[in-house]
Design a protein around this motif. Structure first.
Motif, mmCIF file in Angstrom:
data_model
loop_
_atom_site.group_PDB
_atom_site.id
_atom_site.type_symbol
_atom_site.label_atom_id
_atom_site.label_comp_id
_atom_site.label_asym_id
_atom_site.label_seq_id
_atom_site.Cartn_x
_atom_site.Cartn_y
_atom_site.Cartn_z
ATOM 1 N N ILE A 61 0.838 -1.204 0.000
ATOM 2 C CA ILE A 61 0.000 0.000 0.000
ATOM 3 C C ILE A 61 0.873 1.255 0.000
ATOM 4 O O ILE A 61 0.598 2.225 -0.722
ATOM 5 N N ALA A 62 1.933 1.245 0.804
ATOM 6 C CA ALA A 62 2.830 2.400 0.841
ATOM 7 C C ALA A 62 3.492 2.625 -0.519
ATOM 8 O O ALA A 62 3.657 3.771 -0.961
ATOM 9 N N GLY A 63 3.850 1.522 -1.205
ATOM 10 C CA GLY A 63 4.499 1.657 -2.502
ATOM 11 C C GLY A 63 3.584 2.264 -3.551
ATOM 12 O O GLY A 63 3.977 3.191 -4.274
ATOM 13 N N VAL A 64 2.349 1.752 -3.648
ATOM 14 C CA VAL A 64 1.443 2.279 -4.672
ATOM 15 C C VAL A 64 0.982 3.692 -4.315
ATOM 16 O O VAL A 64 0.752 4.515 -5.205
ATOM 17 N N TRP A 65 0.857 3.987 -3.026
ATOM 18 C CA TRP A 65 0.471 5.355 -2.636
ATOM 19 C C TRP A 65 1.591 6.336 -2.959
ATOM 20 O O TRP A 65 1.331 7.459 -3.410
ATOM 21 N N GLU A 66 2.822 5.916 -2.727
ATOM 22 C CA GLU A 66 3.949 6.775 -3.086
ATOM 23 C C GLU A 66 4.005 7.005 -4.593
ATOM 24 O O GLU A 66 4.307 8.109 -5.054
ATOM 25 N N GLY A 67 3.709 5.952 -5.368
ATOM 26 C CA GLY A 67 3.672 6.118 -6.822
ATOM 27 C C GLY A 67 2.593 7.086 -7.254
ATOM 28 O O GLY A 67 2.810 7.913 -8.152
ATOM 29 N N ARG A 68 1.421 7.002 -6.632
ATOM 30 C CA ARG A 68 0.350 7.937 -6.966
ATOM 31 C C ARG A 68 0.714 9.362 -6.569
ATOM 32 O O ARG A 68 0.469 10.313 -7.314
ATOM 33 N N SER A 69 1.328 9.531 -5.402
ATOM 34 C CA SER A 69 1.735 10.869 -4.966
ATOM 35 C C SER A 69 2.789 11.443 -5.905
ATOM 36 O O SER A 69 2.769 12.637 -6.219
ATOM 37 N N GLY A 70 3.709 10.582 -6.362
ATOM 38 C CA GLY A 70 4.709 11.049 -7.314
ATOM 39 C C GLY A 70 4.096 11.477 -8.628
ATOM 40 O O GLY A 70 4.498 12.493 -9.219
ATOM 41 N N ALA A 71 3.106 10.705 -9.105
ATOM 42 C CA ALA A 71 2.423 11.072 -10.342
ATOM 43 C C ALA A 71 1.680 12.397 -10.186
ATOM 44 O O ALA A 71 1.675 13.235 -11.103
ATOM 45 N N GLN A 72 1.062 12.602 -9.034
ATOM 46 C CA GLN A 72 0.350 13.857 -8.797
ATOM 47 C C GLN A 72 1.322 15.034 -8.763
ATOM 48 O O GLN A 72 1.015 16.115 -9.291
ATOM 49 N N ALA A 73 2.495 14.832 -8.174
ATOM 50 C CA ALA A 73 3.503 15.896 -8.141
ATOM 51 C C ALA A 73 4.012 16.209 -9.547
ATOM 52 O O ALA A 73 4.262 17.382 -9.876
ATOM 53 N N THR A 178 2.044 -0.676 -12.337
ATOM 54 C CA THR A 178 3.480 -0.896 -12.174
ATOM 55 C C THR A 178 3.801 -2.056 -11.236
ATOM 56 O O THR A 178 4.956 -2.455 -11.140
ATOM 57 N N MET A 179 2.798 -2.601 -10.553
ATOM 58 C CA MET A 179 3.040 -3.686 -9.612
ATOM 59 C C MET A 179 3.391 -4.961 -10.368
ATOM 60 O O MET A 179 2.616 -5.430 -11.203
ATOM 61 N N LEU A 230 -4.933 1.812 -6.626
ATOM 62 C CA LEU A 230 -3.867 2.812 -6.555
ATOM 63 C C LEU A 230 -2.702 2.479 -7.471
ATOM 64 O O LEU A 230 -1.870 3.355 -7.754
ATOM 65 N N ASP A 231 -2.624 1.227 -7.934
ATOM 66 C CA ASP A 231 -1.490 0.814 -8.758
ATOM 67 C C ASP A 231 -1.458 1.540 -10.099
ATOM 68 O O ASP A 231 -0.407 1.657 -10.723
ATOM 69 N N ASP A 232 -2.610 2.023 -10.559
ATOM 70 C CA ASP A 232 -2.689 2.782 -11.813
ATOM 71 C C ASP A 232 -3.067 4.220 -11.472
ATOM 72 O O ASP A 232 -4.246 4.530 -11.295
ATOM 73 N N PRO A 233 -2.090 5.129 -11.348
ATOM 74 C CA PRO A 233 -2.384 6.488 -10.878
ATOM 75 C C PRO A 233 -3.356 7.263 -11.755
ATOM 76 O O PRO A 233 -4.010 8.194 -11.279
ATOM 77 N N PHE A 234 -3.455 6.906 -13.047
ATOM 78 C CA PHE A 234 -4.298 7.674 -13.957
ATOM 79 C C PHE A 234 -5.514 6.886 -14.452
ATOM 80 O O PHE A 234 -6.266 7.389 -15.277
#
Length: 252
Positions: A61-73, A178-179, A230-234
């Motif tokens: 969960i932390a990994g996919v949330w970090e990926g989503r946060s990175g995509a948002q940034a 990305t998982m 969350l694995d697919d940020p978009f």
């Protein structure tokens, strides 16, 4: 040797070693050995499996949330750079300024209205966005300023266009899931094992036990769904929004 074959061999080897040691140890048990004096390890093993699986779920969960946060940034950086291009073009002559701002608006509108659905459906960026960005880069870089103020704004404008391109490239790397499949294999297998171990505790049909078993199973299913979404940020239900382009660029 593929990773899947190596994984199967490793798991089978570990199971074989453990079972072999248990069988050999059982054969060497003395006649005066009393099993009742040995603590029951089933509950301990169930607890440890649950703890280990909880750690794995938390990391996923932390990994996919970090990926989503990175995509948002990355999306925010792209929109902010576009806003800076439009704002810094203020010092240019009216015709050049209007052309650059028209390029910025065309690109931002395309990304927000056309490219976002395209990313969700195709898992990649729309090539037409690259063409619009190339037009913007051409109009910015090929203009030769005739005033000192325009000359001072030229290089920052070129840098901001480069920042847009960089953010777009980063966004393209965040499109799609990305998982790795091996991680999903571990998550699903761990869920089946963890839920299945409920039956080793001699669960009865009392309302409380049934309620707890149902809630626990539902929680595991929810967490797996959250990771998948969350694995697919978009492309998921919690997808990164394109509203930042409308707010920073199109509504100035």
């Amino acid at each position: 040797m593929s990773q899947w074959l190596a994984l199967v061999i490793a798991m089978a080897a570990v199971c074989a070693v453990v079972l072999g040691v248990v069988v050999l140890r059982t054969r060497k048990v003395h006649e005066d050995d009393d099993p009742s004096e040995t603590p029951d390890v089933i509950e301990y093993m169930v607890m440890m499996i649950g703890v280990v699986y909880a750690i794995v779920l938390g990391l996923a969960i932390a990994g996919v949330w970090e990926g989503r946060s990175g995509a948002q940034a990355e999306v925010l950086a792209e929109a902010q750079a576009l806003h800076e291009v439009s704002a810094r073009a203020q010092v240019y002559p009216v015709d050049v300024r209007d052309r650059i701002r028209a390029d910025v608006n065309a690109y931002a509108a395309f990304v927000a209205d056309k490219e976002w659905p395209y990313m969700k459906n195709h898992g990649e960026l729309d090539p037409r966005g690259n063409a619009l960005l190339d037009t913007l880069r051409k109009d910015v870089s090929q203009y030769a300023p005739t005033s000192d103020l325009g000359a001072q704004a030229y290089q920052p404008l070129v840098d901001e266009v480069a920042a847009v391109d960089e953010a777009r490239t980063s966004r393209s790397q965040s499109v799609g899931a990305t998982m790795p499949g091996m991680v999903w294999f571990g998550l699903i297998t761990g869920a089946l094992v963890t839920v299945g171990l409920i039956f080793t505790l001699q669960i009865r049909r009392s309302p409380k036990e049934l309620l707890l078993a149902g809630l626990f199973s539902a929680l595991i299913a929810f967490l797996l769904f959250l990771i998948w979404d969350l694995d697919d940020p978009f492309g998921g239900g919690l997808a990164v929004s394109a509203d930042v382009f409308r707010d920073l660029v199109l509504r100035r």
